[in-house]
Motif scaffolding. Structure first.
Motif, mmCIF file in Angstrom:
data_model
loop_
_atom_site.group_PDB
_atom_site.id
_atom_site.type_symbol
_atom_site.label_atom_id
_atom_site.label_comp_id
_atom_site.label_asym_id
_atom_site.label_seq_id
_atom_site.Cartn_x
_atom_site.Cartn_y
_atom_site.Cartn_z
ATOM 1 N N ARG A 180 7.341 -5.496 -0.143
ATOM 2 C CA ARG A 180 6.101 -5.665 0.328
ATOM 3 C C ARG A 180 5.857 -6.410 1.809
ATOM 4 N N GLU A 181 6.788 -7.303 1.771
ATOM 5 C CA GLU A 181 7.174 -8.015 3.244
ATOM 6 C C GLU A 181 7.690 -7.186 3.965
ATOM 7 N N ARG A 182 8.601 -6.260 3.895
ATOM 8 C CA ARG A 182 9.279 -5.666 4.825
ATOM 9 C C ARG A 182 8.109 -4.530 5.522
ATOM 10 N N TYR A 183 7.261 -3.985 4.607
ATOM 11 C CA TYR A 183 6.623 -2.979 5.293
ATOM 12 C C TYR A 183 5.126 -3.482 5.410
ATOM 13 N N LYS A 184 4.970 -4.798 4.991
ATOM 14 C CA LYS A 184 3.567 -5.451 5.457
ATOM 15 C C LYS A 184 2.345 -4.828 4.607
ATOM 16 N N LEU A 185 2.636 -4.427 3.154
ATOM 17 C CA LEU A 185 1.900 -4.041 2.261
ATOM 18 C C LEU A 185 1.084 -4.587 1.512
ATOM 19 N N LEU A 186 -0.028 -4.318 1.231
ATOM 20 C CA LEU A 186 -1.076 -5.055 0.532
ATOM 21 C C LEU A 186 -0.505 -5.095 -1.008
ATOM 22 N N GLN A 206 -5.184 1.065 5.364
ATOM 23 C CA GLN A 206 -4.154 0.022 4.592
ATOM 24 C C GLN A 206 -4.059 0.013 3.174
ATOM 25 N N ARG A 210 -0.305 1.621 1.160
ATOM 26 C CA ARG A 210 0.376 0.965 0.163
ATOM 27 C C ARG A 210 0.579 1.907 -1.095
#
Length: 682
Positions: A180-186, A206, A210
């Motif tokens: 989630r952090e790598r791809y800035k996912l909700l 967004q 996700r």
């Protein structure tokens, strides 16, 4: 998995047995299915200036009625209501279908808010909603759901809201934090809320991003786990492939291999030498040199003491393969033979005896190869050419003629990378993406039917120079349903046109195999100079002297098929031409013709074909092998698909995947799918 996800929808307040039955029609039985029944589009009710709106975009505008609404009735209970609307000094026409009742609400001078699709060229809006006065909404983005029966978008949204109120806090988070952090996912919970109750378009974007990544990752994890399981279970024959033999063979060829061909030879020979059974798909455009790659690998297999089988869809193609393979392999002491339906009696018995004794190194043939009396001495390598032409059972029977046989599927129908990594995720895929040096690109032209005389004059010049021509038609005989040229009529017309000068042959699917072979033989020997045919020549004909391909009603074919047909010419040294006779009425038809004239690259064409037709149509809906994703689209989200595949490959190969807590959810998913057994691959 959270147990709440598997609760029936009747656990949601306000949903009784009757409503639950209606929800079943939408495939909604469980709370999870209700919460994840996402909108298929969104209405944007934000007021816009028409000068900033794109053609065909949905828009909400406010204007003043300038004309009395007129209603025209047509068909059974159908009507069209139209009126003029002044919007910021711009006079436009608004049309509503089957909304005659609006007439009473639309008097001249009244201000109304209209939502609909904007036609920039005709200055019209095809309306979906009309409301009195100027209406600004608190929530300008309105989700639209797939519904049926008495369930409306509004009532469904109410049920989803209630379900989220009761169970929303229990929505699990399946993705590890580092992804989630790598791809800035909700987070999953926030993404679901935003999809159902979006504050703006960016929030929808967004949230969708996700969910799409999650859907693709789960699908690819399953594919990669199957692949790993199959590889580890499928004990292969580890052949002693000599790199020196391969290098020596390649250097002895009368032409150099391309770097793509060499790369693919390395990939296949590594598979042959490994302890796993090969299961590989080789894609190569028409004319990219798949046959010589196959010949190189079969040579290495023969040198390792094993036999190879090459199965092709037609007898004439089998004969052509045998001729070309014998030229390069027999001087090296490798015996290549043909087995087909026309080889009978004593000759067949002798050939089968030699095969069982191991005297034949390579056997080429049609489905005759899978007959019961065909016994190999030591089969190690099976190649199926144009594998989509054979059934799964036919391919399996051939593979089972040896022990732990390595399998290679070859196709000249480029499958878009997007689909190859989805549908063939459990196979290794090799691609020859480079054409041999010096090969002339086929010049492709789009001509309207009224230019036929010019096309035939051009064809005659080629024939005068000693060349030959194909003429392809969509149908065999005249059809009342379709106004398209047919092979029998076109054959008669061309016979008359070229009478006394050139011979015209006729080929179609209703001819018996022997008749087809006779027609093709005559064309191969240049006894006939023009071959009128249906698409039966799409695969398996090699006539280097043919330089012209004319395709009637070309708009009726898909891009992949047009490209396959075009590939029947351009096989010799002379410049070749493809002429598309077409008068397409639809934009998609016109776009196909434009794409064909712009590129000869089969992989570019296959991607464009996928965009125009969609994945279901590309393979045929039932054979696509793709799951029904809730949001993901393999065509438009192909970058996310590629990223998810790479991540899945990496995750499955990690030791920590089998033990780390943050992978618990993913492991549980694979166990439920039947891919895992406890903590190891089943």
């Amino acid at each position: 998995m959270n147990e709440y996800m598997k609760l029936p929808v009747t656990e949601v307040k306000g949903i009784g047995d009757e409503t639950a039955k209606q929800l079943e029609a939408l495939g909604i039985y469980l709370v999870e299915e209700l919460i994840e029944h996402f909108p298929f589009r969104y209405e944007d009710y934000k007021l816009k200036d028409l000068h900033e709106v794109k053609h065909d975009e949905r828009v909400t505008i406010v204007g003043v009625v300038q004309s009395e609404p007129s209603v025209r009735y047509y068909g059974k209970k159908k009507n069209r209501l139209s009126f003029r609307l002044l919007v910021n000094q711009l006079l436009i026409t608004v049309t509503f279908f089957n909304r005659a009742f609006l007439k009473k609400q639309l008097s001249i001078g009244r201000e109304v808010t209209v939502t609909g699709k904007w036609d920039q060229h005709r200055l019209t809006i095809t309306g979906t909603e009309c409301r009195q006065g100027k209406e600004e909404r608190d929530q300008t983005i309105e989700p639209i759901y797939s519904v049926s029966g008495s369930i409306t978008s509004k009532s469904l949204k109410k049920f989803i809201y209630q379900a989220l109120s009761q169970f929303g806090e229990q929505i699990p988070e399946p993705l590890p934090l580092h992804l989630r952090e790598r791809y800035k996912l909700l987070g999953k919970k926030e993404a679901i809320y935003r999809l159902h109750f979006p504050p703006n378009q960016e929030a929808v974007k967004q949230a969708r991003r996700r969910i799409v990544y999650e859907e693709f990752l789960f699908f690819q994890l399953k594919m990669q786990a199957f692949r790993k399981s199959n590889r580890e279970q499928s004990v292969g024959q580890s052949l002693h492939i000599s790199k020196e033999n391969i290098t020596e063979f390649i250097e002895g060829l009368p032409f150099p291999l391309t770097s793509a061909q060499k790369r693919v030879v390395d990939e296949i020979s590594s598979d042959l030498a490994s302890t796993y059974r090969m299961n590989r798909l080789l894609q190569g455009d028409v004319g990219s040199g798949k046959t010589i790659v196959a010949a190189t690998c079969m040579y290495a297999v023969a040198k390792a003491g094993y036999q190879s089988a090459l199965m092709v869809p037609t007898e004439i193609l089998a004969e052509q393969h045998v001729t070309s393979l014998q030229q390069v392999l027999e001087p090296k002491g490798i015996r290549v033979e043909l087995l087909s339906g026309s080889i009978k009696g004593k000759k067949r018995k002798e050939r089968l005896k030699a095969l069982e004794a191991g005297d034949i190194h390579i056997l080429v043939g049609t489905h005759a190869l899978i007959q019961e009396d065909v016994v190999f001495h030591r089969l190690g390598f099976v190649i199926t050419d144009e594998q989509h032409r054979f059934g799964v059972e036919q391919r399996r029977v051939l593979r089972d003629k040896g022990e732990h046989v390595n399998v290679l599927f070859m196709t000249a129908t480029p499958i878009p990378r997007t689909l190859a990594i989805s549908v063939f995720g459990d196979m290794d895929v090799s691609i020859i993406d480079e054409m041999p040096a010096g090969r002339k690109a086929i010049e492709t032209y789009w001509a309207k039917p009224d230019m036929l005389e010019r096309v035939l004059s051009f064809t005659e010049k080629e024939l005068t120079a000693g060349r030959q021509a194909y003429v392809i038609c969509p149908l065999i005989e005249e059809s009342e349903k379709l106004d398209v040229q047919n092979a029998i009529d076109v054959h008669a017309i061309l016979q008359q046109h070229f009478t006394g000068r050139y011979s015209v042959g006729l080929m179609h699917g209703r001819l018996h195999p022997q008749e087809k072979d006779a027609v093709m033989e005559a064309f191969s020997r240049n006894d006939t100079q023009i071959l009128v045919s249906t698409t039966v020549v799409e695969v398996g004909v090699n006539v280097p002297n043919a330089t012209v391909m004319i395709i009637y009603d070309a708009e009726r074919f898909g891009l992949a098929q047009l490209h396959q047909l075009r590939g029947r010419v351009g096989r010799g040294d002379a410049q070749s031409y493809c002429i598309l006779l077409a008068d397409p009425k639809s934009e998609v038809g016109k776009e196909r013709m434009r794409i064909m004239t712009e590129t000869n690259d089969g992989f570019v064409l296959s991607e464009r074909d996928l965009e125009l037709r969609g994945p279901g149509d590309f393979f045929g809906a039932k054979q696509s092998g793709l799951p029904d994703f809730k949001l993901a689209d393999v065509v438009h989200d192909y970058r996310a698909l590629e990223v998810a595949r790479q991540d899945a490959v990496k995750i499955i190969s990690l030791d920590e995947f089998w033990t780390a807590e943050h992978y618990n959810f993913l492991r549980t998913f694979l166990e439920e799918q039947g891919v895992l057994n406890g903590d190891k691959l089943d």
